[in-house]
Every structure is written in structure tokens, then in C-alpha cells.
Design a protein around this motif. Sequence first.
Motif, PDB file in Angstrom:
ATOM      1  N   ILE A  21      40.054 -85.940  23.531  1.00  0.00           N
ATOM      2  CA  ILE A  21      39.796 -86.089  24.974  1.00  0.00           C
ATOM      3  C   ILE A  21      38.700 -87.103  25.306  1.00  0.00           C
ATOM      4  CG2 ILE A  21      40.686 -83.780  25.503  1.00  0.00           C
ATOM      5  CD1 ILE A  21      37.848 -82.780  25.846  1.00  0.00           C
ATOM      6  N   ASN A  22      37.748 -87.332  24.376  1.00  0.00           N
ATOM      7  CA  ASN A  22      36.618 -88.218  24.697  1.00  0.00           C
ATOM      8  C   ASN A  22      36.699 -89.605  24.062  1.00  0.00           C
ATOM      9  OD1 ASN A  22      35.091 -86.261  26.229  1.00  0.00           O
ATOM     10  ND2 ASN A  22      34.643 -85.241  24.285  1.00  0.00           N
ATOM     11  N   VAL A  23      37.264 -89.688  22.853  1.00  0.00           N
ATOM     12  CA  VAL A  23      37.254 -90.972  22.131  1.00  0.00           C
ATOM     13  C   VAL A  23      38.612 -91.667  22.262  1.00  0.00           C
ATOM     14  CG1 VAL A  23      36.864 -92.117  19.905  1.00  0.00           C
ATOM     15  CG2 VAL A  23      35.496 -90.102  20.534  1.00  0.00           C
ATOM     16  N   TRP A  24      39.676 -90.998  21.832  1.00  0.00           N
ATOM     17  CA  TRP A  24      41.008 -91.633  21.901  1.00  0.00           C
ATOM     18  C   TRP A  24      41.608 -91.526  23.302  1.00  0.00           C
ATOM     19  CZ3 TRP A  24      42.699 -87.944  17.424  1.00  0.00           C
ATOM     20  CH2 TRP A  24      41.976 -88.261  16.267  1.00  0.00           C
ATOM     21  N   ARG A  25      41.255 -90.453  24.008  1.00  0.00           N
ATOM     22  CA  ARG A  25      41.783 -90.157  25.352  1.00  0.00           C
ATOM     23  C   ARG A  25      43.313 -90.097  25.324  1.00  0.00           C
ATOM     24  NH1 ARG A  25      38.786 -94.400  26.395  1.00  0.00           N
ATOM     25  NH2 ARG A  25      40.095 -95.353  28.001  1.00  0.00           N
ATOM     26  N   THR A  26      43.825 -89.311  24.347  1.00  0.00           N
ATOM     27  CA  THR A  26      45.274 -89.136  24.181  1.00  0.00           C
ATOM     28  C   THR A  26      45.717 -87.724  24.574  1.00  0.00           C
ATOM     29  OG1 THR A  26      44.883 -88.573  21.846  1.00  0.00           O
ATOM     30  CG2 THR A  26      45.477 -90.859  22.345  1.00  0.00           C
ATOM     31  N   GLY A  27      44.879 -87.028  25.354  1.00  0.00           N
ATOM     32  CA  GLY A  27      45.265 -85.682  25.788  1.00  0.00           C
ATOM     33  C   GLY A  27      44.191 -85.048  26.637  1.00  0.00           C
ATOM     34  N   LEU A  28      44.429 -83.802  26.990  1.00  0.00           N
ATOM     35  CA  LEU A  28      43.500 -82.991  27.783  1.00  0.00           C
ATOM     36  C   LEU A  28      43.217 -81.700  27.038  1.00  0.00           C
ATOM     37  CD1 LEU A  28      45.217 -83.400  31.291  1.00  0.00           C
ATOM     38  CD2 LEU A  28      43.228 -84.676  30.439  1.00  0.00           C
ATOM     39  N   ALA A  29      42.309 -80.884  27.582  1.00  0.00           N
ATOM     40  CA  ALA A  29      41.995 -79.591  26.965  1.00  0.00           C
ATOM     41  C   ALA A  29      42.180 -78.480  27.979  1.00  0.00           C
ATOM     42  CB  ALA A  29      40.552 -79.593  26.454  1.00  0.00           C
ATOM     43  N   VAL A  30      42.564 -77.303  27.489  1.00  0.00           N
ATOM     44  CA  VAL A  30      42.636 -76.130  28.379  1.00  0.00           C
ATOM     45  C   VAL A  30      41.216 -75.654  28.677  1.00  0.00           C
ATOM     46  CG1 VAL A  30      44.899 -75.342  27.576  1.00  0.00           C
ATOM     47  CG2 VAL A  30      42.844 -74.506  26.421  1.00  0.00           C
ATOM     48  N   THR A  31      41.048 -75.025  29.836  1.00  0.00           N
ATOM     49  CA  THR A  31      39.747 -74.459  30.211  1.00  0.00           C
ATOM     50  C   THR A  31      39.916 -72.947  30.375  1.00  0.00           C
ATOM     51  OG1 THR A  31      39.242 -76.494  31.415  1.00  0.00           O
ATOM     52  CG2 THR A  31      37.851 -74.577  31.871  1.00  0.00           C
ATOM     53  N   PRO A  32      39.313 -72.151  29.496  1.00  0.00           N
ATOM     54  CA  PRO A  32      39.412 -70.692  29.620  1.00  0.00           C
ATOM     55  C   PRO A  32      38.668 -70.208  30.863  1.00  0.00           C
ATOM     56  CG  PRO A  32      38.617 -71.347  27.428  1.00  0.00           C
ATOM     57  CD  PRO A  32      38.542 -72.546  28.304  1.00  0.00           C
ATOM     58  N   ASP A  33      39.049 -69.032  31.372  1.00  0.00           N
ATOM     59  CA  ASP A  33      38.345 -68.446  32.522  1.00  0.00           C
ATOM     60  C   ASP A  33      37.071 -67.737  32.063  1.00  0.00           C
ATOM     61  OD1 ASP A  33      39.059 -65.940  31.489  1.00  0.00           O
ATOM     62  OD2 ASP A  33      40.732 -65.643  32.890  1.00  0.00           O
ATOM     63  N   ALA A  34      36.406 -67.045  32.990  1.00  0.00           N
ATOM     64  CA  ALA A  34      35.118 -66.399  32.691  1.00  0.00           C
ATOM     65  C   ALA A  34      35.243 -65.368  31.567  1.00  0.00           C
ATOM     66  CB  ALA A  34      34.558 -65.740  33.952  1.00  0.00           C
ATOM     67  N   ASP A  35      36.452 -64.809  31.377  1.00  0.00           N
ATOM     68  CA  ASP A  35      36.661 -63.822  30.315  1.00  0.00           C
ATOM     69  C   ASP A  35      37.141 -64.451  29.010  1.00  0.00           C
ATOM     70  OD1 ASP A  35      36.011 -61.682  32.043  1.00  0.00           O
ATOM     71  OD2 ASP A  35      38.031 -61.740  32.894  1.00  0.00           O
ATOM     72  N   GLY A  36      37.181 -65.789  28.976  1.00  0.00           N
ATOM     73  CA  GLY A  36      37.622 -66.477  27.767  1.00  0.00           C
ATOM     74  C   GLY A  36      39.128 -66.584  27.627  1.00  0.00           C
ATOM     75  N   ILE A  37      39.857 -66.229  28.688  1.00  0.00           N
ATOM     76  CA  ILE A  37      41.322 -66.272  28.643  1.00  0.00           C
ATOM     77  C   ILE A  37      41.833 -67.562  29.287  1.00  0.00           C
ATOM     78  CG2 ILE A  37      43.442 -65.179  29.547  1.00  0.00           C
ATOM     79  CD1 ILE A  37      42.269 -63.534  27.327  1.00  0.00           C
ATOM     80  N   VAL A  38      42.790 -68.204  28.637  1.00  0.00           N
ATOM     81  CA  VAL A  38      43.477 -69.347  29.247  1.00  0.00           C
ATOM     82  C   VAL A  38      44.647 -68.767  30.032  1.00  0.00           C
ATOM     83  CG1 VAL A  38      44.790 -71.450  28.812  1.00  0.00           C
ATOM     84  CG2 VAL A  38      42.782 -70.916  27.403  1.00  0.00           C
ATOM     85  N   SER A  39      44.581 -68.887  31.356  1.00  0.00           N
ATOM     86  CA  SER A  39      45.588 -68.245  32.218  1.00  0.00           C
ATOM     87  C   SER A  39      46.904 -69.014  32.191  1.00  0.00           C
ATOM     88  CB  SER A  39      45.085 -68.175  33.658  1.00  0.00           C
ATOM     89  OG  SER A  39      45.081 -69.485  34.218  1.00  0.00           O
ATOM     90  N   LYS A  40      47.966 -68.327  32.596  1.00  0.00           N
ATOM     91  CA  LYS A  40      49.284 -68.976  32.637  1.00  0.00           C
ATOM     92  C   LYS A  40      49.285 -70.142  33.616  1.00  0.00           C
ATOM     93  CE  LYS A  40      51.198 -65.042  35.322  1.00  0.00           C
ATOM     94  NZ  LYS A  40      50.453 -63.911  34.727  1.00  0.00           N
TER      95      LYS A  40
END
Length: 458
Positions: A389-408
Motif C-alpha cells: 500500500i505504501n511503496v508499490w501502491r498495488t493494493g489497499l488494506a482492510v480496516t478492522p472496526d473498534a472490536d478488531g472485526i473486518v465487517s462485511k
Amino acid sequence: MAKTHVLVLPMPCQGHVTPLMELSHLLVDQGFEVTFINTDVDHALVVAALEATGGGVAALGGGIHLASIPDGLADDEDRKDINKLVDAYSRHMPGYLESLLADMEAAGRPRAKWLVGDVNMGWSFEVAKKFGIRVVSFWPAATACFAFMLKIPKLIDEGLINDKGLPVRQETFQLAPGMPPLHSSQLSWNNAGEPEGQHIIFDLVTRNNKLNELAEMVVSNSFHEAEAGAFKLFPSILPIGPLSADPAFRKPVGHFLPQDERCIKWLDAQPDASVVYVAFGSITIFDAHQFEELAEGLELTGRPFLWVVPPDFTPGLSKAWLHEFQQRVAGKGMIGSWCSQQQVLAHRAVACFVSHCGWNSTMEGVRNGVPFLCWPYFCDQYLNRSYVINVWRTGLAVTPDADGIVSKEELRSKVEQVVGDAEIKDRARVFKDAARRCIAEGGSSDDNFKKLVNLLSE
């Protein structure tokens, strides 16, 4: 003339066995004889998978001989507990390796001239020296990850971490220009298992940094353009990747699970650049709630998806829930147990890769120009995410919620962003072309591989 006999020893994890098996095939192609040494447990898995997929051990070809030694753990102990595994193998495997080498000599096997050993198995370099065997060390992860390890004294001197490897300051920093920025809480040795066992990993790393000096050459499964900053910092580490056993993906690369042949057949029936491929490697474990959010998120995208779910991926998941989900998505999604990932990522139907960002997965995605949605789980995967995400910039990252869960909803939204971003696709193509140039005749990785072959031929 007798073939030069090379021992190959990976750390006992799938992500370490695969690249060293790929390298073993390439060495056999150059006329070497290889003895590939797994732990007893991993050896049994590899042999069972070879037999289930057809061909058995003979499928490896005549040049690779399989051998095994105990890892020091009892049969029923959890080998996904990295702290426990490292502690056991560091103490018990040196003696077992000595016995194996003595047995091989007694049985009249040609004397091994070289050990190509995983840096994480640095103890084996001392055993090799005892037997007059020369050493090449192999680094299977990002070279930047190794660079962080080799710079531990500097990080301590600068007050970023203490002498136990734990962060003193909570901050994002960069080791050198062009290298991926990383938060001090995400250094690989502090994210490899339960916190109370982290000292085991840190001790291993610092010990291996010293033992690595016994090696006459250090090679890594990377390529120059991917990690230019790291190779500038450590020019003596030679990239020979991205590794692949053969262009047709026919040679077995030491999988612990049998291939689910349905995966490729299913992909063949999908339109070009349409499929979301989801895989989290062999060690990741999801709880039932996160599994269900991920499943429903894939359903929400409305896109065809191929999802690899190993047998013990989610303990406690409701079988009834999973059965109902599979029926709901039957026309759209395929859930497989294991597959030839290099083959999947090279497939024309794949649009993006939802990945834990293990280094093998990262290199396989990069060499095939596949955009990423990063979802790291542990160890060096946070660093690999930073590359994407920072060097090659060939994708994105998921962001978990406050409970650490990546929502649907988060998953659906990010998949759409990755698949719809023309700039990400363009940069993914640039790195695909660079990777292929490096391994082609006369490319930098090809030249370094020839240096390795010349050294092993001495």
C-alpha cells in the motif's frame, strides 16, 4: 562425473517449505542432487499430499530425495504455536540432524558438499560446519524483514526498541529511503505468537543474525525492483526470485495438503478479470464471527469468488451455517480446501487477491500483476502490507472496526475500490513486467542464480 550433493533445510512451516522446494527443482535442473530435509510431521504431510494428488514421491523427479528428522515436539502438540515450535526445534533438531548426516554417510549416500539452509534454522549452519559442509543461507521472506532484524543493534542504540526487542517508542519509522514504513509495534519478532513467548522469537533472531555469518552467500526470494531500498542497504543479499519451480506448475512444491483440483476447473469457466481470490495461508485462524462477516462480505460484492479454506481455519464454525451459505452462493462462489496458488494467480479470470500478505503470496501476486486487498494476520505480514500500500501502491488494506472485526460492508467496499482502481492495475502491471524481466535470461535475479550455481559447483 558425480553430481554435487546439496542438502536443503527449511523452517518447518508451509511458507518456508514451498520456496525452498521451488529452489530445489531449479537446482536439480542445473544438475545437482538434492536431499530435502523436513521435520517428520511435515514430511508425512508432504508425502500424503503427493500420494493424494497422484504420482506420489516419484512426482518430484529423480533429483530430489526426501528425508526427515523429529522437531522435538510430542505428536499431539500444537505446531501452529510458533513460540513452542521454535523453542523445541532449536533445542532438539541439531542432534537429530547430526544423526541423519551420519546415517546418510553410513548408508553410502554421496557426501553432501553444501547446505542451503533457511536463515531461521541458523543452528544447522553450525552442524554443517562440523561435518565439513559449506553453507549458503536462504531468506524466504521480504529482504526488508531481514534488514530490520540485522539492524536490531541500531534500533536499540536509537532507543526505538529495548534489548528484549520490545518497542520503547510507539511510532512509524523507515529504516532507509525506499523501504516500507513500519510501526514499531509491528516488528515481525513481536507478532509471531503469544506475547509471553516473544522472547523466544527475539532470541532466535539475534542468534541467527550471528550464525548467518557462517554462510558464504545469502540469497533471497525477491527481486531488485521490488525492494531496491533494502538491497541498497544490504547489497550482499542476492535476490533470485520470484521463485517458481516450472512455468507449467507441474512440479510439486511440498504442499502439506492435497490440491483441490476443482479450483482451476471452476476458474476456467469464469470471465476474464472477474474473480475475487481469497486465501490466508496455512497458519491463519479466524473466529466464527469474523468468518461469517468475510463470507457475507464476499456475497455482497456480487462477484464470483474463489475462497481457499484449509481444514482447521475456523474452529467452532457452525456446519449448518456453512452449508446454508454454500447453497446460497453455489452459482457464484467456490470454496476449496487448498489449491496451486501460483496457478490460480496466473489465471486470466482473477481480478484481485484478498490476502494475509505472507511473502510467498505477495511475490506470487506481484509476478502475475494481481491487485491486492491486504488483511495481515501476524509476523512479517504487516511489513508486506506496507510494501503493497505504501511503496508499490498495488493494493489497499482492510480496516478492522473498534472490536478488531473486518465487517462485511468494509470488505465489499474495499474489493470494489481495488477492482475499480485503474492506477492500482497499471502499477500492478509495471511490477509484473519488472519481476519477469528479473528472472528472464540476463535479468538481475537470473544473474544472481547463476552466481549461486557457480558457487555450489565449486
